[in-house]
Enzyme design. Structure first.
Site, PDB file in Angstrom:
ATOM      1  N   ARG A 132       0.818  -1.233   0.000  1.00 48.36           N
ATOM      2  CA  ARG A 132       0.000   0.000   0.000  1.00 48.36           C
ATOM      3  C   ARG A 132       0.846   1.276   0.000  1.00 48.36           C
ATOM      4  NH1 ARG A 132      -2.931  -3.201   3.670  1.00 48.36           N
ATOM      5  NH2 ARG A 132      -4.759  -4.108   2.670  1.00 48.36           N
ATOM      6  N   LYS A 154       3.484  11.098 -11.558  1.00 47.87           N
ATOM      7  CA  LYS A 154       2.623  10.248 -12.395  1.00 47.87           C
ATOM      8  C   LYS A 154       3.337   8.921 -12.609  1.00 47.87           C
ATOM      9  CE  LYS A 154      -0.172  13.429 -15.138  1.00 47.87           C
ATOM     10  NZ  LYS A 154      -0.469  13.895 -16.514  1.00 47.87           N
ATOM     11  N   GLU A 196      10.719  17.482 -25.161  1.00 54.96           N
ATOM     12  CA  GLU A 196      10.044  17.836 -23.900  1.00 54.96           C
ATOM     13  C   GLU A 196      10.677  19.082 -23.275  1.00 54.96           C
ATOM     14  OE1 GLU A 196       7.301  16.483 -22.759  1.00 54.96           O
ATOM     15  OE2 GLU A 196       7.183  14.423 -23.490  1.00 54.96           O
ATOM     16  N   LYS A 237       8.166  22.553 -14.523  1.00 55.73           N
ATOM     17  CA  LYS A 237       7.261  21.454 -14.194  1.00 55.73           C
ATOM     18  C   LYS A 237       6.918  21.461 -12.703  1.00 55.73           C
ATOM     19  CE  LYS A 237       5.906  16.764 -14.730  1.00 55.73           C
ATOM     20  NZ  LYS A 237       5.954  15.538 -15.481  1.00 55.73           N
ATOM     21  N   GLU A 247      -3.800  17.136 -11.850  1.00 53.93           N
ATOM     22  CA  GLU A 247      -4.258  17.517 -13.192  1.00 53.93           C
ATOM     23  C   GLU A 247      -5.748  17.830 -13.226  1.00 53.93           C
ATOM     24  OE1 GLU A 247      -2.222  15.486 -16.458  1.00 53.93           O
ATOM     25  OE2 GLU A 247      -3.996  15.808 -17.686  1.00 53.93           O
ATOM     26  N   ARG A 251      -2.087  21.547 -14.873  1.00 53.03           N
ATOM     27  CA  ARG A 251      -1.128  20.495 -15.206  1.00 53.03           C
ATOM     28  C   ARG A 251      -1.368  19.963 -16.616  1.00 53.03           C
ATOM     29  NH1 ARG A 251       1.532  15.723 -11.470  1.00 53.03           N
ATOM     30  NH2 ARG A 251       2.750  14.818 -13.168  1.00 53.03           N
ATOM     31  N   ASN A 255       0.563  18.637 -21.355  1.00 55.89           N
ATOM     32  CA  ASN A 255       0.196  17.721 -22.440  1.00 55.89           C
ATOM     33  C   ASN A 255       0.251  18.404 -23.802  1.00 55.89           C
ATOM     34  OD1 ASN A 255      -0.307  15.727 -20.526  1.00 55.89           O
ATOM     35  ND2 ASN A 255      -2.381  16.473 -20.189  1.00 55.89           N
ATOM     36  N   HIS A 258       0.641  16.356 -26.864  1.00 59.43           N
ATOM     37  CA  HIS A 258       0.546  14.946 -26.482  1.00 59.43           C
ATOM     38  C   HIS A 258      -0.707  14.235 -26.983  1.00 59.43           C
ATOM     39  CE1 HIS A 258       4.044  15.827 -24.132  1.00 59.43           C
ATOM     40  NE2 HIS A 258       4.092  14.607 -23.621  1.00 59.43           N
ATOM     41  N   HIS A 262       0.186  10.832 -28.612  1.00 66.79           N
ATOM     42  CA  HIS A 262      -0.291   9.523 -28.136  1.00 66.79           C
ATOM     43  C   HIS A 262      -1.012   8.773 -29.253  1.00 66.79           C
ATOM     44  CE1 HIS A 262      -0.081  10.646 -23.574  1.00 66.79           C
ATOM     45  NE2 HIS A 262       1.095  10.380 -24.103  1.00 66.79           N
ATOM     46  N   HIS A 277       8.586   8.171 -28.065  1.00 64.14           N
ATOM     47  CA  HIS A 277       7.642   9.140 -27.502  1.00 64.14           C
ATOM     48  C   HIS A 277       8.028  10.588 -27.835  1.00 64.14           C
ATOM     49  CE1 HIS A 277       4.772  10.957 -24.777  1.00 64.14           C
ATOM     50  NE2 HIS A 277       5.751  11.562 -24.126  1.00 64.14           N
TER      51      HIS A 277
HETATM   52  N1  GLY Z   1       4.036  14.312 -18.391  1.00 62.59           N
HETATM   53  C1  GLY Z   1       2.949  15.144 -18.057  1.00 62.59           C
HETATM   54  C2  GLY Z   1       2.723  15.273 -16.590  1.00 62.59           C
HETATM   55  O1  GLY Z   1       3.539  14.850 -15.807  1.00 62.59           O
HETATM   56  O2  GLY Z   1       1.709  15.798 -16.179  1.00 62.59           O
END
Ligand code: GLY
Length: 384
Positions: A132, A154, A196, A237, A247, A251, A255, A258, A262, A277
């Site tokens: 957990r 993430k 990026e 970031k 997000e 946040r 993207n 993206h 994607h 990517h």
């Molecule tokens: N890679 C996008 C984020 O971390 O929100």
């Protein structure tokens, strides 16, 4: 170069991630594996460490890091996963969790993700669910992971329905971005990560985009410009993550490019021989700016400038540059529909009013996107 630095005695740049109760530092600089081991030892005195890495990093860098752990008297178990996006799978999650349990990693121990985004995302997710929740440290070894995926918590794996659809927010306790580790990356992989970096300029920092245009080759060469680029990216970031960890708002700006990216990764079956990517992101950035131009939001000269910069660096910026083809407009729009940024059928895009002026645009009509993609599929080149 102009960045507020918090220098450690070793000349490192420290970027704090100010999350209440889960604050941590990103430490940036060259040759800091032994410092990393000492910092990890200080985080959890007496703890065992599970070092999760992939076969490539295991050969290149794991022995050096393990020697540093041994110097600190830290017991370390190495767990090696296969390299490549396919490793972000249910099967690899199960075998990693079993390996961590076999290594007797307890709640007070530490899991260290030592690799690129695949290793970081899988390991972070395993740490989130193991007993957990076990603390973990990111030591990213690719540019993409240093400026994006290792920061912000993430974690997750892919599903047959799309990328990163199974996961958790689980913040690392520390991120060590050793920029000397990037010296062993292939030019292709380094440049993919650079997409990026440039993204942060395009989102909200036009001066940084100007600086990238002038300095990209020095970033690749590995001088102080590389550390600066990583630090500016991490600072941007960290600021976004601190105000919107999960997000719910800002946040999503991260993207930028993206939704297209994607879809292209999905259509190329996550085959890294065709598209990695960061290359998909490069195309996505150029498309996001040209789509914004088409919608009358962004000056054409800014969209052209973005495409030209990516071309100069040697990154792809058009759908024509997808090896083996990107698919039809219908296939591309359908693949976007699988993206988790889709809410009740409407596409959410990050669009731009210019370089450094990106914003979240919910409810973009699929027909508008399809017409744009159809035109992109017949155009000759980004900078024409
Ligand atoms: N890679 C996008 C984020 O971390 O929100």
């Amino acid at each position: 170069m102009n960045i507020t630095r918090t220098e450690t005695p070793g000349g490192r740049i420290v970027v704090p991630v100010a999350l209440e109760g889960r604050a941590y530092d990103i430490q940036i600089g060259r040759h800091q594996l032994c410092e990393a081991a000492a910092l990890i030892g200080a985080l959890a005195p007496g703890a065992k460490v599970a070092l999760v890495t992939d076969e490539t990093v295991a050969t290149l860098h794991a022995p050096a890091l393990e020697a540093c752990f041994h110097q600190e008297g830290i017991a370390v178990t190495r767990i090696v996963v296969p390299p490549g996006e396919a490793t972000k799978s249910y099967a690899q999650l199960v075998s990693l969790c079993d390996a961590l349990l076999a290594a007797k990693i307890e709640r007070d121990d530490l899991v260290v993700a030592f690799g690129g985004g695949v290793v970081g995302d899988l390991t972070g997710f395993a740490a989130a669910v193991l007993r957990r929740g076990v603390r973990f440290v990111q030591i990213p070894t690719t540019l993409l992971a240093q400026v994006d995926s290792s920061v912000g918590g993430k974690t997750g794996i892919n599903s047959s329905h799309g990328k990163n659809l199974i996961g958790a927010f689980h913040q690392p306790a520390l991120v060590i971005a050793d920029t000397a580790l990037l010296d062993t990356l292939s030019e292709r992989e380094f440049k993919a990560g650079y997409a990026e970096v440039v993204k942060y300029g395009l989102i909200g920092d036009p001066d940084f985009f100007d600086w990238c245009e002038a300095n990209w080759s020095r970033i690749i060469a590995g001088g102080p410009e590389r550390d600066h680029a990583v630090a500016v990216s991490c600072r941007a970031k960290a600021a976004i993550v601190a105000r919107d960890e999960r997000e719910d708002g800002d946040r999503a700006l991260l993207n930028l490019g993206h939704t297209f990216a994607h879809a292209l990764e999905r259509l190329t079956k996550y085959d890294s021989t065709r598209l990695v990517h960061g290359e998909a992101v490069a195309i996505g950035l150029a498309l996001a700016f040209r789509f914004s131009q088409r919608l009358g939001l962004c000056p054409g000269q800014d969209a052209v400038r973005v495409g030209r910069h990516l071309d100069a660096v040697g990154l792809p910026s058009t759908l024509q540059q997808v090896p083996g083809g990107a698919g039809s407009a219908d296939e591309i729009v359908a693949a976007m529909g699988q993206d988790k940024k889709v809410k009740r059928g409407a596409l959410t895009f990050i669009l731009a009013r210019g370089i450094g002026k990106s914003f979240i645009a919910p409810g973009v009509a699929a027909d508008e996107v399809r017409a744009f993609v159809e035109d992109e599929l017949v155009m000759k080149g980004a900078a024409d």
